[in-house]
Design a protein around this motif. Sequence first.
Motif, PDB file in Angstrom:
ATOM      1  N   ALA A  26      -9.783 -86.763  11.926  1.00  0.00           N
ATOM      2  CA  ALA A  26     -10.222 -85.382  11.740  1.00  0.00           C
ATOM      3  C   ALA A  26      -9.165 -84.475  11.130  1.00  0.00           C
ATOM      4  O   ALA A  26      -9.467 -83.327  10.791  1.00  0.00           O
ATOM      5  N   ILE A  27      -7.894 -84.934  10.970  1.00  0.00           N
ATOM      6  CA  ILE A  27      -6.885 -84.046  10.375  1.00  0.00           C
ATOM      7  C   ILE A  27      -7.118 -83.973   8.874  1.00  0.00           C
ATOM      8  O   ILE A  27      -7.887 -84.751   8.302  1.00  0.00           O
ATOM      9  N   TYR A  28      -6.440 -83.034   8.224  1.00  0.00           N
ATOM     10  CA  TYR A  28      -6.756 -82.766   6.826  1.00  0.00           C
ATOM     11  C   TYR A  28      -6.222 -83.823   5.862  1.00  0.00           C
ATOM     12  O   TYR A  28      -6.671 -83.919   4.725  1.00  0.00           O
ATOM     13  N   ASP A  29      -5.231 -84.644   6.298  1.00  0.00           N
ATOM     14  CA  ASP A  29      -4.697 -85.668   5.402  1.00  0.00           C
ATOM     15  C   ASP A  29      -4.416 -86.963   6.157  1.00  0.00           C
ATOM     16  O   ASP A  29      -3.274 -87.430   6.210  1.00  0.00           O
ATOM     17  N   ARG A 150       3.099 -86.181  11.179  1.00  0.00           N
ATOM     18  CA  ARG A 150       1.721 -85.686  11.189  1.00  0.00           C
ATOM     19  C   ARG A 150       0.801 -86.684  11.890  1.00  0.00           C
ATOM     20  O   ARG A 150      -0.232 -86.302  12.457  1.00  0.00           O
ATOM     21  N   GLY A 154      -1.242 -86.094  15.129  1.00  0.00           N
ATOM     22  CA  GLY A 154      -2.651 -86.297  14.801  1.00  0.00           C
ATOM     23  C   GLY A 154      -3.392 -87.180  15.775  1.00  0.00           C
ATOM     24  O   GLY A 154      -4.593 -87.005  15.977  1.00  0.00           O
ATOM     25  N   ASP A 179      -1.001 -76.681  13.256  1.00  0.00           N
ATOM     26  CA  ASP A 179      -1.918 -76.715  12.115  1.00  0.00           C
ATOM     27  C   ASP A 179      -3.146 -77.576  12.407  1.00  0.00           C
ATOM     28  O   ASP A 179      -4.239 -77.310  11.894  1.00  0.00           O
ATOM     29  N   GLN A 180      -2.960 -78.617  13.219  1.00  0.00           N
ATOM     30  CA  GLN A 180      -4.046 -79.537  13.535  1.00  0.00           C
ATOM     31  C   GLN A 180      -4.857 -79.101  14.747  1.00  0.00           C
ATOM     32  O   GLN A 180      -5.797 -79.793  15.143  1.00  0.00           O
TER      33      GLN A 180
END
Length: 243
Positions: A26-29, A150, A154, A179-180
């Motif tokens: 589900a994280i952006y990267d 990350r 994550g 951020d996450q």
Amino acid sequence: EERRAAEMGVRLVTWDEPDYPQLLRAIYDPPLVLYVCGDLAALQGTGVAVVGTRNCTPYGIKAAERIGYELSRHGCLVVSGLARGIDTAAAKGALRAGGRVVGVVGAGLDIVYPPENRQLYDDVAGIGAIISEYPPGTPAAGEHFPQRNRVLSGISVGVAVVEAPLRSGALITASLALDQGRDVFALPGNVDSPSCEGSNQLLREGAVFITSGMEIAQEYEALFPDKIQSVRKKVPLDEKQAD
């Protein structure tokens, strides 16, 4: 690539497979592929990353070990970068409690970094798992570790920072966690110690104040009643099992 990994006892898990960690997906990267050594089921635990400086104090070592121990005893999965210092102490504490650890590394799984952690790597992979987004043979390069961080945050529901200077990978992990949408915890440290300046700053900026792993587990007891054991008192660290 799959054949080579299989020969090493490593499994490839792609982003679209059910064994891929749901939180990480589900994280952006998210990494498109994870290399996994150990038990894939460990990746589905309620993970709390315990991070901090390599150049830690005896206070930090003792606190990280106790936090890892208590988290494990209360049903949390300890997530560690397996670096020197705080990471190593937290992982050892979790293993001593009989819990699982997921190690997230910034090199290929055939490369142990730091090299003195060979036994710790084997212990973690034996009952938990070690994961990397880098294929076997990839060296431990400096630019890999911010990327690794990350993944640390994550796959976790929260990040606990134990002793971090103002410029450190632990603070990078804390920032990525925010951020996450992850929780950030911090242990108060000596105000005169440079190794605690960053973690103390996190507390000023709103990180959750902690003094034990039990306090972290209490935050998740209601959210994950099927995984987190009832938290009513601190669990004593079994000194007889200490290294």
